[in-house]
Design an enzyme around this catalytic site. Structure first.
Site, PDB file in Angstrom:
ATOM      1  N   LYS A  82       6.126  15.949  57.323  1.00 10.74           N
ATOM      2  CA  LYS A  82       6.728  15.064  58.312  1.00 10.74           C
ATOM      3  C   LYS A  82       7.280  15.883  59.474  1.00 10.74           C
ATOM      4  CE  LYS A  82      10.279  11.419  58.597  1.00 10.74           C
ATOM      5  NZ  LYS A  82      11.203  10.586  57.787  1.00 10.74           N
ATOM      6  N   SER A 157      10.415   5.913  58.532  1.00 12.44           N
ATOM      7  CA  SER A 157      10.012   6.846  59.568  1.00 12.44           C
ATOM      8  C   SER A 157       8.966   7.863  59.105  1.00 12.44           C
ATOM      9  CB  SER A 157      11.241   7.597  60.105  1.00 12.44           C
ATOM     10  OG  SER A 157      11.889   8.329  59.077  1.00 12.44           O
ATOM     11  N   SER A 181      12.595   5.237  54.248  1.00 12.81           N
ATOM     12  CA  SER A 181      11.596   5.859  55.116  1.00 12.81           C
ATOM     13  C   SER A 181      10.464   6.559  54.391  1.00 12.81           C
ATOM     14  CB  SER A 181      12.279   6.854  56.063  1.00 12.81           C
ATOM     15  OG  SER A 181      13.053   6.173  57.009  1.00 12.81           O
TER      16      SER A 181
END
Length: 472
Positions: A82, A157, A181
């Site tokens: 990420k 996210s 997320s």
């Protein structure tokens, strides 16, 4: 194993085949780079690609193996991260234009530990700006599309993380989770995602907040793996677990393999839908079907709440969130995308009172999970919804519902610090995947994943998105 098949093998399988010299690390990395070149322009999951370094590292991995050297359990296996976890020499932007050229001088602990285990970084996966959205789109890289339907969201996210794993661009990724997320993107994209017990895995090198800034969340933010099997979640979590000497909240709890569980030995509490939370029929039916399959396999199954109702949770959460939001504004002059009621940064008494009320919620779910092996519930209110402007209403069975409901099945277990894993469980009538969420007792992550293994035997686990199936 042909090239497309390599891109949908699990990380654990790739590691075994590389070690046995059935395939080379270079062949595996080449296959993934080819798939990225073919598919990533449509999906936009990987936003920074480090192909030259990945190929060099793969070559070195093969040479080391030829000498009889093994770097670790992920020797020669590629991975992505990420774009919120610092990577030495590779930009880390958190989707924020002010970080568009930021290149960390050191690795996050997660990146360093995966590399030490022999894994090879391919690149970074997309996020919303400062990780603050349930969709993945930012001014630097644009929007990430769902591999199952390009017109649908991947969540946020860790949306780029889930999309990359689902599309075969990467065998594994590490995301982060504050209110859902990891879990919502895993649900929307049909992959496995683990939010571990709070303070089980060090989050050193996670951005936001900015490097060197005061760390203001000490309760909820975790990192965790996204992958295409429970075996991979176990492997990556075992590599990442344990104190690093920098994240002082991490407890010295060793990661210990858990023996296989038989369905007949299990007791599982389940809730198809929380009263007051708009939940699609397909999601409710999926949870009910999984509970029924468990019961048919011999498990004891009982419909229960997690020890509290969503209204009871919200009575505490609304005050906590107001304090959290106002503290964020005071420290960083940054407002959260969801605005709470007006509140000052809060006195120590106000924080202590909220945390005391949180204790009651933690005790309640831990009490339930002293009676049951896991709590089964939805991971989201519906399947992946169409791309839309932030704050737009979300369609659920033809009804437009407030976007605030999007994380109502995930944030409670962030707030209690409980481990939770999303398991792909079904395909809805709209052709999109549905995951179910299993919640475990704190510090019993290994047992939770052993329960999830039983679920996979009943549900079948990961399925390739149809477009990716045709490509392979």
């Amino acid at each position: 194993m042909n090239a497309p098949a390599r891109c949908f093998a699990t990380a654990s399988e790739l590691a075994r085949r590389i070690r046995s010299k059935e395939i080379s690390s270079r062949e595996v990395v080449d296959a993934h780079l080819s798939t990225i070149a073919d598919s990533n322009p449509r999906i936009n999951a990987i936003v920074t690609l480090d192909s030259d370094c990945a190929l060099d590292r793969a070559r070195a991995a093969d040479e080391a193996l030829a000498r009889g050297e093994t770097w670790g359990p992920l020797h020669g296996v590629p991975f992505t991260l990420k774009d919120a976890l610092a990577t030495k020499g590779v930009r880390t932007t958190i989707g924020d234009p002010s970080f568009s050229d930021y290149v960390p001088a050191s690795d996050a602990t997660a990146a360093a530990r995966l590399k030490s285990a022999g894994a090879i970084l391919l690149g970074k996966t997309n996020v919303p700006p400062r990780l603050m959205s349930a969709q993945t789109q930012n001014p630097i890289f644009g929007r990430t599309n769902n591999p199952w339907n390009l017109g649908r969201t991947v969540g946020g996210s860790s949306g780029g993380s889930a999309a990359a794993v689902a599309a075969g661009l990467s065998p594994l990724d590490v995301g982060s989770d504050l209110t859902g997320s990891i879990r919502m993107p895993a649900h929307y994209c049909g992959v496995f995602g683990l939010k571990p017990t709070a303070h089980r895995l060090p989050i050193t090198g996670h951005i936001w907040p900015a490097p060197g800034a005061m760390r203001f969340d000490r309760l909820m933010c975790t990192i965790g793996p996204l992958a295409r099997s429970i075996e991979d979640l176990k492997l990556v979590a075992s590599i990442l677990a344990g104190p690093d000497g920098l994240d002082v909240d991490v407890a010295p709890v060793a990661w210990r393999p858990h023996p296989r569980l038989e369905p007949a030995s299990l007791r599982v509490a389940f809730l198809p839908a929380s009263p007051g939370v708009p939940t699609s029929r397909s999601v409710r039916i999926t949870v009910e079907r999984v509970a029924l399959e468990l019961e048919r396999a011999g498990a004891g199954v009982e419909e229960r709440t997690p020890g509290f109702t969503i209204d009871e949770m919200n009575q505490v959460w609304v005050d906590y969130f107001a304090l959290f939001s106002s503290t964020t504004l005071s420290l960083f002059a940054t407002s959260l995308p969801v605005q709470p009621k007006q509140h000052s940064a809060g006195t120590l008494f106000e924080w202590a009172r909220v945390l005391g009320r949180r204790d009651d919620l933690v005790i309640a779910i831990d009490s339930l999970l002293s009676e049951f092996d896991a709590f089964l519930c939805p991971a989201g209110i519906g399947t992946a919804f169409p791309h839309s402007a932030p704050g737009s209403k979300i369609p659920v069975d033809g009804v437009e519902v407030e976007s605030r409901f999007v994380d109502y099945y995930t944030y409670p277990f962030s707030f209690t610090g409980s481990p939770a894993v999303v398991v792909p469980a079904a395909i809805a009538d709209d052709g999109l995947p549905i995951g179910v969420q299993l919640v475990g007792k704190r510090w019993a992550d290994e047992r939770l994943l052993a329960v999830a293994d039983v679920l996979v035997e009943l549900t079948g686990g990961f399925r390739q998105p149809p477009e990716m199936e045709s490509a392979s």
